[in-house]
Design a protein around this motif. Sequence first.
Motif: not given
Length: 230
Positions: A48-49, A51-53, A55-56, A196, A199-200, A203
């Motif tokens: 998931g790393s 994905r978070e990047e 989304l940022g 997840a 949430d994605a 966002q």
Amino acid sequence: MTSAIEQVQVFMEAGGPIMYLLALMSLLATTVFVSKLVQFLMLRLWGGSDREEALGLWRSGQGRAAVALLEGGGHPAAAIARYAMQLRLSRELNDAETREEVERVAGLFLDRLSSGLRLLAAIAMLSPLIGLLGTVIGMIDAFQALEAAGNKVDPSILSGGIWVALLTTAAGLVVAIPATAAHQLLDGIVERAGRAMEDAATQVFTAAPGLAQDRAARRVPAAAVLQGAE
């Protein structure tokens, strides 16, 4: 090892058809569990790393870069986030239609992640009942043999019939306990993946990057999003 195998064979023969049915159910449960683990590993459900990047990047207005970063991401949440981004960037649909489309694809993805879990739950529920059925049948046979003995009652007839009858109940529990644990484990993984994904997608919809520069983004077919969830 040989003696253990021989002992299992003795138990199988003593328990009769019920034991073979329970053995088949155990094999099915094991097959479902292993196949789902392989599927989840291939989808990288523990990652998931990226994905978070991504989304940022999306929140900072770098829509195309966010989509590019998610290319090849196996996690369902990454696939749904990428699909939602591509739909928003392409502007082929309005926001309401985009949300409906993303929800539709996410639902299909969850269905594929959940495939096989109902069978596992059914095995966990039915195997103790089948074992109990074998015990009841065995007890009936034992008491019939006791009745047929008449005045020449031999306690070994009853005791031997009882332990054979109880064997199927024990076998049913041996199948049910691991199947229940496996179902709970896999169901929890699917549930976390669903959260997840939600949430994605949220966002992606709540952020509003500069879409004008990304209007040429190409929409990917929904089938491509679902690829790998088989």
